[in-house]
Motif scaffolding. Structure first.
Motif, PDB file in Angstrom:
ATOM      1  N   CYS A 118       0.828  -1.214   0.000  1.00 23.86           N
ATOM      2  CA  CYS A 118       0.000   0.000   0.000  1.00 23.86           C
ATOM      3  C   CYS A 118       0.860   1.261   0.000  1.00 23.86           C
ATOM      4  N   ASN A 119       1.907   1.272   0.801  1.00 20.59           N
ATOM      5  CA  ASN A 119       2.795   2.436   0.842  1.00 20.59           C
ATOM      6  C   ASN A 119       3.452   2.686  -0.510  1.00 20.59           C
ATOM      7  N   ILE A 165       0.801   4.040  -3.049  1.00 19.13           N
ATOM      8  CA  ILE A 165       0.487   5.450  -2.788  1.00 19.13           C
ATOM      9  C   ILE A 165       1.645   6.349  -3.213  1.00 19.13           C
TER      10      ILE A 165
END
Length: 64
Positions: free
Chosen positions: A44-45, A48
């Motif tokens: 997810c990091n 993003i």
């Protein structure tokens, strides 16, 4: 600056960012599945970060 207010430009930039984010997510998932453990927070990091970098790159291209 007219491009910055253009709906077309934002659609193109958004579509490009979403494509890059999807490609990054899939790539990280596939490579982590080989080890048997998926680090969702890292995926997810990264996704993003790629989205933010894609928008920043598009904005920087406007200044040229």
């Amino acid at each position: 600056m007219k491009r910055l207010m253009s709906v077309e430009w934002w659609k193109k930039v958004s579509a490009n960012a979403v494509k890059k984010m999807f490609q990054t997510g899939v790539t990280l998932l596939v490579t982590q599945l080989n080890s048997g453990v998926v680090e969702w927070r890292e995926v997810c990091n990264a996704v993003i970060a790629v989205g933010i970098i894609s928008f920043a790159t598009s904005l920087a291209a406007l200044l040229e």
